[in-house]
Enzyme design. Structure first.
Site, mmCIF file in Angstrom:
data_model
loop_
_atom_site.group_PDB
_atom_site.id
_atom_site.type_symbol
_atom_site.label_atom_id
_atom_site.label_comp_id
_atom_site.label_asym_id
_atom_site.label_seq_id
_atom_site.Cartn_x
_atom_site.Cartn_y
_atom_site.Cartn_z
ATOM 1 N N LYS A 133 -3.537 28.274 -9.060
ATOM 2 C CA LYS A 133 -3.967 29.489 -9.062
ATOM 3 C C LYS A 133 -4.030 30.283 -10.539
ATOM 4 O O LYS A 133 -3.217 29.898 -11.232
ATOM 5 C CB LYS A 133 -3.441 30.475 -8.029
ATOM 6 C CG LYS A 133 -3.908 31.918 -7.574
ATOM 7 C CD LYS A 133 -4.999 31.429 -6.405
ATOM 8 C CE LYS A 133 -6.045 32.676 -6.242
ATOM 9 N NZ LYS A 133 -6.740 32.402 -4.905
ATOM 10 N N ASP B 119 -12.095 34.574 -6.941
ATOM 11 C CA ASP B 119 -10.979 35.278 -6.093
ATOM 12 C C ASP B 119 -11.402 36.762 -6.030
ATOM 13 O O ASP B 119 -12.351 37.142 -6.615
ATOM 14 C CB ASP B 119 -9.614 34.893 -6.286
ATOM 15 C CG ASP B 119 -8.459 35.460 -5.274
ATOM 16 O OD1 ASP B 119 -8.335 34.835 -4.293
ATOM 17 O OD2 ASP B 119 -7.802 36.645 -5.568
HETATM 18 P P1 NDP Z 1 -13.503 40.566 -3.530
HETATM 19 O O1 NDP Z 1 -13.061 41.170 -5.005
HETATM 20 O O2 NDP Z 1 -14.725 40.213 -3.195
HETATM 21 O O3 NDP Z 1 -13.099 41.779 -2.362
HETATM 22 C C1 NDP Z 1 -11.998 42.461 -2.260
HETATM 23 C C2 NDP Z 1 -11.917 43.524 -1.529
HETATM 24 O O4 NDP Z 1 -10.734 44.075 -1.002
HETATM 25 C C3 NDP Z 1 -12.908 44.931 -1.924
HETATM 26 O O5 NDP Z 1 -13.658 45.489 -1.304
HETATM 27 C C4 NDP Z 1 -11.529 45.815 -2.799
HETATM 28 O O6 NDP Z 1 -12.231 46.981 -2.968
HETATM 29 C C5 NDP Z 1 -10.473 45.339 -1.919
HETATM 30 N N1 NDP Z 1 -9.299 45.657 -2.175
HETATM 31 C C6 NDP Z 1 -8.769 44.806 -3.318
HETATM 32 N N2 NDP Z 1 -7.498 45.149 -3.743
HETATM 33 C C7 NDP Z 1 -7.281 46.401 -2.860
HETATM 34 C C8 NDP Z 1 -6.048 47.036 -2.963
HETATM 35 N N3 NDP Z 1 -5.124 46.880 -3.491
HETATM 36 N N4 NDP Z 1 -6.080 47.996 -1.675
HETATM 37 C C9 NDP Z 1 -7.051 48.064 -1.147
HETATM 38 N N5 NDP Z 1 -8.291 47.446 -0.992
HETATM 39 C C10 NDP Z 1 -8.584 46.398 -2.260
HETATM 40 O O7 NDP Z 1 -12.280 39.630 -3.107
HETATM 41 P P2 NDP Z 1 -12.635 38.619 -2.248
HETATM 42 O O8 NDP Z 1 -13.340 39.011 -0.911
HETATM 43 O O9 NDP Z 1 -13.037 37.253 -2.459
HETATM 44 O O10 NDP Z 1 -10.868 38.333 -1.686
HETATM 45 C C11 NDP Z 1 -10.300 39.097 -0.502
HETATM 46 C C12 NDP Z 1 -9.062 38.446 -0.161
HETATM 47 O O11 NDP Z 1 -9.331 37.172 0.439
HETATM 48 C C13 NDP Z 1 -8.153 38.162 -1.352
HETATM 49 O O12 NDP Z 1 -6.753 38.202 -0.834
HETATM 50 C C14 NDP Z 1 -8.343 36.717 -1.754
HETATM 51 O O13 NDP Z 1 -7.107 36.045 -2.195
HETATM 52 C C15 NDP Z 1 -8.657 36.078 -0.328
HETATM 53 N N6 NDP Z 1 -9.391 34.722 -0.622
HETATM 54 C C16 NDP Z 1 -10.673 34.773 -0.937
HETATM 55 C C17 NDP Z 1 -11.286 33.513 -0.839
HETATM 56 C C18 NDP Z 1 -13.001 33.602 -1.310
HETATM 57 O O14 NDP Z 1 -13.467 32.629 -1.033
HETATM 58 N N7 NDP Z 1 -13.171 34.545 -1.927
HETATM 59 C C19 NDP Z 1 -10.832 32.469 -0.369
HETATM 60 C C20 NDP Z 1 -9.419 32.654 0.270
HETATM 61 C C21 NDP Z 1 -8.727 33.642 0.328
HETATM 62 P P3 NDP Z 1 -13.032 47.564 -4.285
HETATM 63 O O15 NDP Z 1 -14.411 47.183 -3.800
HETATM 64 O O16 NDP Z 1 -12.570 49.006 -4.232
HETATM 65 O O17 NDP Z 1 -12.609 46.897 -5.338
#
Ligand code: NDP
Length: 444
Positions: A125, A165
């Site tokens: 990671k 991510d």
């Molecule tokens: P994105 O950046 O596309 O989206 C993240 C979302 O979560 C956004 O809406 C963001 O808000 C919100 N967010 C992030 N941090 C916070 C916080 N501290 N408090 C509240 N909301 C928060 O990321 P992903 O969708 O890719 O990833 C989301 C999760 O899924 C992570 O934990 C990641 O590790 C996990 N994951 C992702 C994979 C992937 O294929 N993308 C695979 C496996 C796991 P805002 O829009 O305001 O930034």
């Protein structure tokens, strides 16, 4: 003191100020207790100590120039945790909260997740404390180019294959890949999540969210239940959350709430996901904009309140530690029956205990969100074979993988006497393959 307790204590002592890493290691090692009882030889081989110590950690400076001509400096990380079963594989996270503890917790989880997919990929990671919010495309490109200028020394299609991510989507992967190709003069599958015109796989964008819902669907099917007519709450409004919503609605559920990092929307008629996509994917704006476009919808400032919305199924898909003990209790009181973790470690240890004590079907992240990395591995296979599969082919493989993971963790839980405890089941099923490979490869 027994072996597992001793290793947990040593981890805390040797890695001070890394609370997220301690939390993930504690959850995993606790789940492995039945395995250690059955395999006393692992202690002599210091298997748990080796498993929880990264093979390599790279930390570096990322200098870049902003649009005002000012030089900015961020921290860069890549933790190459375990390559026993394949090249390191795992995403890059760009978020101001990123530090070594967070990257190590994600890397440790990734080893088991990747093993669970049944595909030959090790765990790693990386990321940076860079905040993409409010930056111009030019600033994002400058940052990505500087980040890759150092990272390229450490990665390669047979060594380490990063992906996206939080904060790293199609745009960032494009800039990172362009710089890798320019520096190394090779067009290879060194990153996944690439655009479709330069080696990407169909269905990769949808894979984590779709995969999460495929697993929930299977867990429901095994209980004579289905998604039809179920009320769903999803946290996040990013890649995972959006495609979980699309698939859940396609399968007949009603998603009533979602959030971004400022606050949550509630739409009793069911979220119009096309509007969310327009706001978050196209305009990169705030989710509160939704209420200006959809009649009858509500916006609430702050994220935590989302867990007070009654639902049958909760899908935390934003970030770590979103559901604490208090939120878990409210969800249970309001009748939640299933929780599927789309984000990594979104539930605290105390929150998990609440769900398990209440008999909720709890599908842990390393199993439930493995669809993303599984499809990344399918992207790697297509790259090496210089060919493309159709969306339907990739989607069918993804669904099959998610169903297999569900049954593997279910069977492992049964075999080790902890039926229905999928936290232990996923840890055990993922760990056994890595443990066997490590034992076979000697003291390395
Ligand atoms: P994105 O950046 O596309 O989206 C993240 C979302 O979560 C956004 O809406 C963001 O808000 C919100 N967010 C992030 N941090 C916070 C916080 N501290 N408090 C509240 N909301 C928060 O990321 P992903 O969708 O890719 O990833 C989301 C999760 O899924 C992570 O934990 C990641 O590790 C996990 N994951 C992702 C994979 C992937 O294929 N993308 C695979 C496996 C796991 P805002 O829009 O305001 O930034």
């Amino acid at each position: 003191m027994n072996y597992v307790d001793r290793v947990i204590e040593e981890i805390k002592k040797k890695n001070p100020n890394e609370p997220e890493f301690h939390q993930a290691a504690t959850e995993i090692l606790n789940g492995l207790r039945p395995v250690i009882e059955r395999h006393p030889e692992y202690e002599k081989a210091a298997l748990l100590e080796r498993f929880t110590e990264p093979e390599r950690t790279v930390m570096f400076r990322v200098p870049w120039v902003d649009d005002a001509g000012m030089v900015r400096v961020n921290k860069g990380y890549r933790v190459q945790f375990n390559s026993a079963i394949g090249p390191y594989k795992g995403g890059l996270r760009f978020h101001p909260s990123v530090n070594l503890s967070i990257i190590k917790f994600l890397g440790l989880e990734q080893i088991l997740k990747n093993s669970l997919t049944g595909l030959p990929i090790g765990g790693g990671k990386g990321g940076s404390d860079f905040d993409p919010k409010g930056k111009s495309d030019n600033e994002i490109m400058n940052f990505c180019q500087s980040f890759m200028t150092e990272l390229q020394r450490h990665i390669g299609q047979d060594t380490d294959v990063p992906a996206g991510d939080i904060g790293v989507g199609a745009r960032e992967i494009g800039y990172l890949f362009g710089q890798y190709k320019r520096l190394r003069n090779e067009h290879v599958g060194v990153l996944t999540g690439r655009g479709l015109t330069y080696g990407g796989s169909l269905a990769r964008k949808q894979a984590t969210g779709y995969g999460l819902v495929y697993m929930v669907e299977e867990a429901m099917k095994c209980r004579g239940d289905s998604l039809t007519g179920k009320t769903v709450v999803i946290s996040g409004a990013g890649n995972v959350a959006i495609y979980a919503c699309v698939k859940a609605q396609e399968l007949g559920a009603k998603v009533v709430a979602m959030y971004d990092s400022n606050g949550y929307i509630y739409d009793k008629n069911g979220i119009d996901i096309a509007v969310v996509k327009q706001i978050k994917e196209v305009e990169r704006a705030r989710i509160k904009e939704y209420v200006n476009r959809v009649e009858g919808a509500e916006y609430h400032e702050g994220c935590k309140g989302i867990w007070t919305v009654p639902c049958d199924l909760a899908l935390p898909c934003a970030t770590q530690n979103e559901i604490d003990e208090a939120s878990a209790k409210i969800l249970v009181e309001n009748g939640v029956k299933y929780v599927g973790e789309g984000a990594n470690m979104p539930t605290t240890l105390e929150g998990i205990a609440v769900f398990q004590a209440a008999g909720i079907v709890f599908l842990p992240a390393k199993a439930a969100n493995a669809g993303g990395v599984a499809t990344s591995a399918l992207e790697m296979a297509q790259s090496s074979g210089r060919m493309y599969w159709t969306f339907e082919e990739v989607d069918a493989k993804l669904k099959n993988i998610m169903i297999n993971i569900y049954h593997n963790m279910d069977n492992a839980a049964k075999e080790y006497g902890v039926e229905g405890d999928y936290v232990s089941g996923a840890n055990i099923a993922g760990f056994m393959k890595v443990a066997e490979a490590m034992m076979a490869q000697g003291i390395v």
